[in-house]
Motif scaffolding. Sequence first.
Motif, PDB file in Angstrom:
ATOM      1  N   ALA A 228       0.852  -1.192   0.000  1.00 50.72           N
ATOM      2  CA  ALA A 228       0.000   0.000   0.000  1.00 50.72           C
ATOM      3  C   ALA A 228       0.883   1.236   0.000  1.00 50.72           C
ATOM      4  CB  ALA A 228      -0.931   0.013   1.212  1.00 50.72           C
ATOM      5  N   ASP A 229       0.460   2.224  -0.754  1.00 49.83           N
ATOM      6  CA  ASP A 229       1.216   3.469  -0.893  1.00 49.83           C
ATOM      7  C   ASP A 229       0.277   4.626  -0.576  1.00 49.83           C
ATOM      8  OD1 ASP A 229       2.490   5.820  -1.956  1.00 49.83           O
ATOM      9  OD2 ASP A 229       3.714   4.553  -3.258  1.00 49.83           O
ATOM     10  N   TYR A 230       0.714   5.528   0.289  1.00 45.62           N
ATOM     11  CA  TYR A 230      -0.116   6.683   0.636  1.00 45.62           C
ATOM     12  C   TYR A 230      -0.565   7.465  -0.601  1.00 45.62           C
ATOM     13  CZ  TYR A 230       1.190   6.489   5.660  1.00 45.62           C
ATOM     14  OH  TYR A 230       1.353   6.127   6.973  1.00 45.62           O
ATOM     15  N   ASN A 231       0.223   7.419  -1.651  1.00 48.55           N
ATOM     16  CA  ASN A 231      -0.082   8.181  -2.864  1.00 48.55           C
ATOM     17  C   ASN A 231      -0.968   7.420  -3.844  1.00 48.55           C
ATOM     18  OD1 ASN A 231       1.573  10.552  -2.269  1.00 48.55           O
ATOM     19  ND2 ASN A 231       3.313   9.165  -2.510  1.00 48.55           N
ATOM     20  N   ASP A 232      -1.303   6.168  -3.535  1.00 50.18           N
ATOM     21  CA  ASP A 232      -2.035   5.310  -4.463  1.00 50.18           C
ATOM     22  C   ASP A 232      -3.323   4.827  -3.795  1.00 50.18           C
ATOM     23  OD1 ASP A 232      -3.005   3.330  -6.135  1.00 50.18           O
ATOM     24  OD2 ASP A 232      -1.070   2.325  -6.409  1.00 50.18           O
ATOM     25  N   LEU A 233      -4.428   5.506  -4.092  1.00 49.72           N
ATOM     26  CA  LEU A 233      -5.711   5.187  -3.458  1.00 49.72           C
ATOM     27  C   LEU A 233      -6.114   3.740  -3.707  1.00 49.72           C
ATOM     28  CD1 LEU A 233      -8.273   6.007  -1.928  1.00 49.72           C
ATOM     29  CD2 LEU A 233      -9.191   6.891  -4.089  1.00 49.72           C
TER      30      LEU A 233
ATOM     31  N   GLN B  28       3.294  16.891   2.006  1.00 52.51           N
ATOM     32  CA  GLN B  28       2.431  16.005   1.210  1.00 52.51           C
ATOM     33  C   GLN B  28       1.459  15.220   2.086  1.00 52.51           C
ATOM     34  OE1 GLN B  28       4.585  13.723  -1.860  1.00 52.51           O
ATOM     35  NE2 GLN B  28       6.418  14.854  -1.294  1.00 52.51           N
ATOM     36  N   ARG B  29       1.551  15.440   3.394  1.00 49.93           N
ATOM     37  CA  ARG B  29       0.791  14.623   4.331  1.00 49.93           C
ATOM     38  C   ARG B  29      -0.718  14.702   4.136  1.00 49.93           C
ATOM     39  NH1 ARG B  29       3.977  15.976  10.015  1.00 49.93           N
ATOM     40  NH2 ARG B  29       5.326  14.130  10.031  1.00 49.93           N
ATOM     41  N   THR B  30      -1.255  15.894   3.976  1.00 46.61           N
ATOM     42  CA  THR B  30      -2.705  16.038   3.913  1.00 46.61           C
ATOM     43  C   THR B  30      -3.297  15.236   2.765  1.00 46.61           C
ATOM     44  OG1 THR B  30      -2.560  18.251   4.899  1.00 46.61           O
ATOM     45  CG2 THR B  30      -4.615  17.677   3.810  1.00 46.61           C
ATOM     46  N   ALA B  31      -2.702  15.344   1.588  1.00 45.86           N
ATOM     47  CA  ALA B  31      -3.194  14.599   0.426  1.00 45.86           C
ATOM     48  C   ALA B  31      -3.048  13.097   0.642  1.00 45.86           C
ATOM     49  CB  ALA B  31      -2.449  15.037  -0.828  1.00 45.86           C
ATOM     50  N   GLN B  32      -1.917  12.689   1.221  1.00 46.62           N
ATOM     51  CA  GLN B  32      -1.681  11.272   1.462  1.00 46.62           C
ATOM     52  C   GLN B  32      -2.657  10.717   2.492  1.00 46.62           C
ATOM     53  OE1 GLN B  32       2.486  11.435   2.487  1.00 46.62           O
ATOM     54  NE2 GLN B  32       3.133  10.998   0.396  1.00 46.62           N
ATOM     55  N   HIS B  33      -2.851  11.459   3.564  1.00 40.91           N
ATOM     56  CA  HIS B  33      -3.782  11.011   4.596  1.00 40.91           C
ATOM     57  C   HIS B  33      -5.216  10.973   4.065  1.00 40.91           C
ATOM     58  CE1 HIS B  33      -0.785  12.644   7.831  1.00 40.91           C
ATOM     59  NE2 HIS B  33      -0.330  11.589   7.190  1.00 40.91           N
ATOM     60  N   SER B  34      -5.522  11.901   3.181  1.00 44.70           N
ATOM     61  CA  SER B  34      -6.852  11.917   2.560  1.00 44.70           C
ATOM     62  C   SER B  34      -7.110  10.617   1.822  1.00 44.70           C
ATOM     63  CB  SER B  34      -6.968  13.102   1.597  1.00 44.70           C
ATOM     64  OG  SER B  34      -8.216  13.083   0.924  1.00 44.70           O
ATOM     65  N   ASN B  35      -6.097  10.092   1.145  1.00 43.91           N
ATOM     66  CA  ASN B  35      -6.252   8.814   0.440  1.00 43.91           C
ATOM     67  C   ASN B  35      -6.558   7.674   1.404  1.00 43.91           C
ATOM     68  OD1 ASN B  35      -5.878   9.729  -2.189  1.00 43.91           O
ATOM     69  ND2 ASN B  35      -3.664   9.473  -2.129  1.00 43.91           N
TER      70      ASN B  35
END
Length: 281
Positions: free
Chosen positions: A51-56, A79-86
Amino acid sequence: MILVTGASGQLGRLVIENLLNTTPAKQIVAAVRSPEKVADLAEKGIQVRQADYNDLDSLIAAMQGVEKVLLISSSEVGQRTAQHSNVIKAAKQTGVQLIAYTSILKADTSPLILAKEHVETEKLLADSGVPYVLLRNSWYSENYTMSVAATIEHGQVGCAGDGKLATASRADYAAAAAAVLVKDGQAGKVYELAGDNAFTLSEYAAAVSKVAGKDVAYHNVPEEEFTKILVSVGLPEGFAAILADSEIGASKGALFSDSKDLSTLIGRPTTSIEDSIKAAL
């Protein structure tokens, strides 16, 4: 099943180590970007999922059948907010029943630059509809003890003034996260997690002196000078500025709490700074 993100990292590994005391290995999922880095966990019977934070899509696949998720905040500041959003989107799509998130101490009132993305993530959680619990961690003692050899040689330098730092060991925070993950009724709770015995950096230098048997002094310098010192020892300028800002925040009480939430969760006193210094040496 309980899924731990960032499971190949130092905190993630410690959380899984604690979970193994109460949870069958087959009910633990280690979500990692590079599964080969946690072959040892797979050998213990833990489910390893890529699993990758950048890959939903990878996060959705990893969360199949998962009841609880520990969202360990990404190490990629900015980049945390976008990654955590995923992660939150994936949890919602897969029917996860609880997200535990490692935020920062007193996030909603913290003056630290680092708090911004934590606050944004907390809002994403609140808006998601997924039940969640906040683990607002203070500083790791290791943030200081990792460079204790240099401290012994050159003294402790910083810009925190007389600000109190309520630090605890990484292992303490991991034990608390594991405890929350196996407890019922955690949704909606906010834990302000901090060490039992706070100290100033002058007191930290004195503790190093005591353990090392050598006089160590604390040198308080202006924020700009401390940033330059950090850059001179190899830190990127942006990250050095964030660390200096954090110490300025500490001087205003941003990294202090006497809540005792941490020691209550783990059922013992938090690790003293002296013990952390000894461990580092």
